[in-house]
Scaffold this motif. Structure first.
Motif, mmCIF file in Angstrom:
data_model
loop_
_atom_site.group_PDB
_atom_site.id
_atom_site.type_symbol
_atom_site.label_atom_id
_atom_site.label_comp_id
_atom_site.label_asym_id
_atom_site.label_seq_id
_atom_site.Cartn_x
_atom_site.Cartn_y
_atom_site.Cartn_z
ATOM 1 N N VAL A 299 0.740 -0.724 0.173
ATOM 2 C CA VAL A 299 -0.407 0.246 -0.066
ATOM 3 C C VAL A 299 1.063 1.629 0.392
ATOM 4 O O VAL A 299 2.013 1.302 0.981
ATOM 5 N N ALA A 300 0.562 2.199 -1.018
ATOM 6 C CA ALA A 300 1.166 3.713 -0.591
ATOM 7 C C ALA A 300 -0.017 5.029 -0.227
ATOM 8 O O ALA A 300 -1.508 4.306 -0.937
ATOM 9 N N ARG A 301 0.060 5.227 0.940
ATOM 10 C CA ARG A 301 -0.214 6.913 0.813
ATOM 11 C C ARG A 301 0.040 7.421 1.035
ATOM 12 O O ARG A 301 1.045 8.274 0.792
ATOM 13 N N TYR A 302 -1.081 9.120 0.677
ATOM 14 C CA TYR A 302 -0.300 10.253 0.467
ATOM 15 C C TYR A 302 -0.956 11.066 1.458
ATOM 16 O O TYR A 302 -2.235 10.412 1.948
ATOM 17 N N TYR A 303 -0.666 11.772 2.289
ATOM 18 C CA TYR A 303 -0.501 12.318 3.551
ATOM 19 C C TYR A 303 -0.888 14.242 3.085
ATOM 20 O O TYR A 303 0.011 14.651 2.773
ATOM 21 N N GLU A 304 -1.510 14.682 3.834
ATOM 22 C CA GLU A 304 -2.233 16.013 3.852
ATOM 23 C C GLU A 304 -2.296 16.588 4.619
ATOM 24 O O GLU A 304 -3.119 16.212 5.730
ATOM 25 N N ASN A 305 -1.365 17.553 5.214
ATOM 26 C CA ASN A 305 -1.474 18.280 6.558
ATOM 27 C C ASN A 305 -1.647 17.144 7.452
ATOM 28 O O ASN A 305 -1.858 17.262 8.880
ATOM 29 N N GLY A 306 -1.030 16.193 7.648
ATOM 30 C CA GLY A 306 -0.772 14.978 8.815
ATOM 31 C C GLY A 306 -1.625 13.935 8.588
ATOM 32 O O GLY A 306 -1.162 13.289 9.173
ATOM 33 N N ILE A 307 -2.628 14.474 7.693
ATOM 34 C CA ILE A 307 -3.732 13.560 7.668
ATOM 35 C C ILE A 307 -3.411 12.490 6.637
ATOM 36 O O ILE A 307 -3.449 12.812 4.997
ATOM 37 N N GLU A 308 -3.878 11.213 6.027
ATOM 38 C CA GLU A 308 -4.154 10.143 5.401
ATOM 39 C C GLU A 308 -5.286 10.613 4.280
ATOM 40 O O GLU A 308 -6.512 10.804 4.775
ATOM 41 N N ASP A 309 -4.754 11.383 3.267
ATOM 42 C CA ASP A 309 -5.702 11.395 1.720
ATOM 43 C C ASP A 309 -5.644 10.849 0.486
ATOM 44 O O ASP A 309 -6.976 10.629 0.924
ATOM 45 N N THR A 310 -4.779 10.114 0.642
ATOM 46 C CA THR A 310 -5.243 9.198 -0.283
ATOM 47 C C THR A 310 -3.676 8.023 0.069
ATOM 48 O O THR A 310 -3.108 7.697 0.427
ATOM 49 N N GLN A 311 -5.028 6.142 -0.581
ATOM 50 C CA GLN A 311 -4.804 5.391 0.364
ATOM 51 C C GLN A 311 -4.577 4.594 -1.780
ATOM 52 O O GLN A 311 -5.710 4.503 -2.286
ATOM 53 N N MET A 312 -3.674 3.542 -1.949
ATOM 54 C CA MET A 312 -4.116 2.597 -2.824
ATOM 55 C C MET A 312 -2.837 1.842 -3.425
ATOM 56 O O MET A 312 -1.714 1.554 -2.595
ATOM 57 N N ALA A 313 -3.764 0.478 -3.910
ATOM 58 C CA ALA A 313 -2.553 -0.497 -4.247
ATOM 59 C C ALA A 313 -1.491 -0.483 -4.721
ATOM 60 O O ALA A 313 -1.518 0.461 -5.674
ATOM 61 N N VAL A 314 0.059 -1.193 -4.265
ATOM 62 C CA VAL A 314 1.304 -1.599 -4.953
ATOM 63 C C VAL A 314 1.667 -2.786 -5.302
ATOM 64 O O VAL A 314 1.375 -3.118 -4.792
ATOM 65 N N VAL A 315 2.429 -2.908 -6.316
ATOM 66 C CA VAL A 315 3.093 -3.738 -6.346
ATOM 67 C C VAL A 315 4.663 -3.377 -6.043
ATOM 68 O O VAL A 315 5.258 -2.471 -6.554
ATOM 69 N N VAL A 316 6.029 -4.561 -5.346
ATOM 70 C CA VAL A 316 6.877 -3.948 -4.623
ATOM 71 C C VAL A 316 7.573 -5.099 -5.438
ATOM 72 O O VAL A 316 7.359 -6.109 -6.038
ATOM 73 N N GLY A 317 9.104 -4.924 -4.803
ATOM 74 C CA GLY A 317 9.904 -6.297 -5.508
ATOM 75 C C GLY A 317 9.561 -7.788 -5.102
ATOM 76 O O GLY A 317 9.377 -7.326 -4.169
ATOM 77 N N THR A 318 10.094 -8.308 -5.802
ATOM 78 C CA THR A 318 10.122 -10.284 -5.368
ATOM 79 C C THR A 318 11.361 -9.906 -4.197
ATOM 80 O O THR A 318 11.814 -9.128 -4.296
ATOM 81 N N LYS A 319 11.559 -11.465 -4.335
ATOM 82 C CA LYS A 319 11.909 -11.859 -2.272
ATOM 83 C C LYS A 319 13.506 -11.783 -3.387
ATOM 84 O O LYS A 319 14.559 -11.114 -2.452
ATOM 85 N N THR A 320 14.055 -12.109 -4.090
ATOM 86 C CA THR A 320 14.904 -11.977 -5.397
ATOM 87 C C THR A 320 15.718 -10.124 -5.569
ATOM 88 O O THR A 320 16.525 -9.432 -4.866
ATOM 89 N N ASN A 321 14.468 -9.200 -5.711
ATOM 90 C CA ASN A 321 14.978 -8.225 -6.285
ATOM 91 C C ASN A 321 13.975 -7.261 -4.711
ATOM 92 O O ASN A 321 13.042 -6.958 -5.426
ATOM 93 N N GLN A 322 14.271 -7.164 -3.645
ATOM 94 C CA GLN A 322 13.941 -6.733 -3.370
ATOM 95 C C GLN A 322 13.420 -5.518 -2.678
ATOM 96 O O GLN A 322 14.893 -4.745 -3.253
ATOM 97 N N THR A 323 12.698 -4.399 -2.758
ATOM 98 C CA THR A 323 12.978 -3.062 -2.557
ATOM 99 C C THR A 323 12.892 -2.257 -1.152
ATOM 100 O O THR A 323 12.644 -3.471 -0.509
ATOM 101 N N SER A 324 14.097 -1.473 -1.236
ATOM 102 C CA SER A 324 14.503 -0.834 -0.199
ATOM 103 C C SER A 324 14.062 -0.500 0.636
ATOM 104 O O SER A 324 13.158 0.136 0.034
ATOM 105 N N PHE A 325 14.606 -0.804 1.820
ATOM 106 C CA PHE A 325 13.836 0.183 2.973
ATOM 107 C C PHE A 325 14.832 1.642 2.942
ATOM 108 O O PHE A 325 16.199 1.534 3.718
#
Length: 684
Positions: free
Chosen positions: A462-488
């Protein structure tokens, strides 16, 4: 007279005239430009007239010559083909495809503790006018000669720096612990309320067994306990333990213990404050998938705040993360510690469709009623009340679909293993563990995340967009595989690119395409990719793909279009991992509950909406821009907009409910093991 040697040409004519068959080398024939047979297979010109009078034998010999010449040419061509094939084989042998390896977990080693060097404190003398009032405290400092206090190097340094400038005790009233000390000890004994381990903050002011009882009773170790301590530790010796003690011997022991207690409590309180401020370990020491700058901690400032009148709790609480999600996780942790598992467990495999009847379905509804988001329950309360029981009524399907959608599952109304694992909470002990790890990971981030930001939680997809510290928008995302992990890591969003090119990272070129290119060098040319070498665009087939991958200095990009892997736009926050957010033509993946399919970048289910949010506009404007934009057209983001690519297997939703998620990359176990090592290094 000297006879001149006849030329080769003369010999050939002579032989033909007399019907003599001589072998003619192919190269020799080419050199003298003699053509023995015409295109129609007969001899031209004068040779035909000569041979007409010569009889059949001559004609037969002549006809053999072109046959022999054709046969002799074939081996030359064959030898040339063989040489080329051998050369390619040699190239393949000397330049194997060595794939680009992804980052890995590291063998974590806990930082070593050091002995505090009290030499600078022993040099202080009460004769100094500004220290006269601290005579008793200064008289105790030489007793530190025999005290080996272990601490983190930066805390050991801060400890001596503070007392060199502030030659008064924080925790003693004469030789007795003061009220501040009692408050600090109570705070340390409740460290588990912050998701920390109480044993990490034990004072460790040991007194040998042969010392008087009064001295031993002043040693106040803080030990781990599964039960919550509701009262302050007993700091004073009881009257009955002092009657048979030599007063002189007892006083010497008490003086030793008092100064040790002062130093140990300051060191442990700084450790506690440091752990709250920046976490117990450096995340980058865990794996190459972590890229987080270590936050700052000022131990001297913490002790100065307490010396200035702040309570230990208030001074340390100022160091903790300020985001509301941190407070919500703390609240969830307190709730979990105070409750046992009163909810039923769904045992065994289930597969329920509307109309199914199963005694366990009633338990499922009980769990839903206790744990579902309040907004979902409010909308479907009447159906839930009307159809409690063991039968999955059709009227409950909309409720189940709403719950599935809220949990990021496929909203099909079928209750199977994934729905059970996604909706039925884990045991309190398991959830406590995930919440504690989430608190630790939040401490790796800046104390203030920013009122306007994008926050991506990888295990939640999930990706969230915050406006004035409050969650405004949420959407599904695809991230990296276990071999090609998305970094933190975290960065700042800078640009939105419309109709983007896709620049292939070197790892993808080598790992996924190089084998194809060696068997089909024109692959990129035919599939809409541009190849750049030496600053200019070249044909894919013109590149020597058989060279060593390390010396393959080419750039490859995919042209914009419907097949482009980045879709119609990408959102850039330049970083060394080459990770960004983007559109994708593979929309079907967003309907899956597990969405770890990318090479590490973050694919957005609604890229136009996210682009509109980061640019401060609306989706209709984004659609218009896409219709008129040239390939690779860029628009800068003109405000500071941080983006966080986090990894939290427990996280609160918009309604405040803390959900837990599968540890898709296996990082939880590695972090727990590493925290155990940290605690082990702190043991006294």
């Amino acid at each position: 007279m000297l006879l001149r040697r006849p030329s080769l040409k003369t010999l050939v004519f002579f032989a033909i005239g007399f019907g003599i068959a001589i072998p003619v080398d192919t190269v020799m024939a080419q050199d003298i430009d003699v053509r023995l047979v015409s295109d129609r297979g007969s001899l031209p010109g004068v040779f035909q007239r000569i041979l007409r009078g010569g009889g059949g034998n001559e004609r037969r010999v002549i006809r053999r010559a072109p046959q022999r010449r054709v046969i002799r040419r074939a081996p030359v061509q064959k030898r040339r083909v063989i040489r080329r094939s051998t050369q390619q084989s040699q190239q393949r042998a000397v330049a194997p495809i060595k794939k680009v390896a992804p980052p890995t977990f590291k063998a974590f080693t806990a930082p070593s503790m050091t002995s505090v060097d009290f030499a600078s404190l022993r040099a202080l003398r009460p004769e100094r006018s500004n220290l006269v009032g601290s005579g008793l405290f200064l008289s105790l400092l030489p007793r530190l000669d025999s005290y080996d206090l272990k601490a983190e190097p930066e805390i050991a340094k801060a400890l001596t720096q503070f007392y060199a400038r502030h030659a008064e005790p924080l925790w003693l009233d004469g030789l007795k612990p003061n009220q501040n000390a009692r408050a600090a000890l109570a705070l340390l004994s409740a460290a588990e309320d912050d998701g920390l381990r109480v044993a990490d903050y034990a004072l460790g002011t040991p007194v040998p067994q042969e010392e008087p009882v009064v001295a031993r009773s002043l040693a106040i170790p803080v030990t781990a306990s599964s039960e919550r301590k509701t009262q302050s530790p007993n700091l004073a010796p009881s009257a009955e333990t002092t009657g048979a003690i030599d007063p002189k011997q007892s006083m010497e022991s008490v003086r030793d213990l008092a100064i040790r207690f002062e130093m140990a409590l300051s060191a442990r309180l700084m450790r506690y404050g440091r752990d709250l401020a920046i976490g117990r370990l450096d995340a980058n020491a865990l794996s190459g998938f972590h890229d987080l700058p270590r936050q700052s901690f000022d131990g001297v400032a913490l002790l100065n705040a307490i010396a200035g009148g702040k309570t230990p709790a208030a001074a340390t609480r100022d160091l903790a993360p300020k985001d509301p999600s941190y407070a919500r996780l703390l609240s969830e942790l307190a709730d979990l510690r105070g409750k046992s598992s009163k909810l039923p467990q769904i045992k065994g495999r289930v597969l329920w469709k509307a109309g199914a009847n199963d005694p366990r379905f009633a338990d499922f509804l009980t769990i839903v009623e206790a744990t579902a988001p309040s907004s979902v329950l409010a909308e479907h309360r009447s159906a839930l009340v009307a159809h409690r029981g063991e039968t999955y009524a059709a009227e409950l399907v909309p409720l189940v679909k709403a719950l599935q959608e809220n949990a990021g599952l496929k909203a099909d109304g079928v209750i199977g293993p994934r729905t059970i694992s996604g909706l039925v909470p884990v045991s309190p002990a398991e959830k406590i563990e995930k919440v504690e790890l989430a608190l630790e990971r939040l401490r790796w981030l800046p104390r203030e995340l920013g009122p306007r930001r994008v926050f991506i939680n990888q295990p939640e997809y999930v990706a969230r967009y915050y406006e004035n510290g409050i969650e405004d928008t949420q959407m599904a995302v695809v991230v990296g595989t276990k071999t090609n992990q998305t970094s933190f890591f975290y960065d700042e969003i800078e640009t939105v690119v419309f109709r983007p090119y896709w620049g292939l990272p070197r790892s993808i070129i080598v790992n996924e395409y190089l084998g194809k290119l060696r068997s089909d060098p024109s692959y990129f040319d035919r599939n809409g990719y541009e190849v750049v070498k030496g600053g200019r665009q070249v044909s894919s087939s013109a590149v020597n793909w058989w060279t060593s991958p390390s010396s393959l200095n080419v750039g490859v990009r995919q042209k914009p279009g419907p097949r482009n892997a980045l879709g119609e736009l990408k959102i850039l926050f330049p970083n060394r991992h080459n990770i960004y957010m983007h559109d994708t033509p593979t929309k079907h993946l967003f309907s899956r509950s597990k969405r770890a399919y990318s090479h590490g970048c973050v694919r957005l289910s609604d890229p136009r909406l996210m682009a509109a949010k980061v640019l401060g506009t609306d989706t209709s404007t984004i659609a218009s821009r896409l219709g008129s934009a040239t390939n690779g057209e860029r628009q800068p983001v003109d405000v500071k907009l941080p983006v966080y690519l986090g990894y939290f297997t427990a996280w609160p939703d918009k309604d405040g409910r803390v959900n837990v998620f599968e540890d898709v990359y296996g990082r939880d176990a590695h972090l727990l093991e590493s925290l155990d090592k940290v605690s082990g290094s702190r043991a006294i």
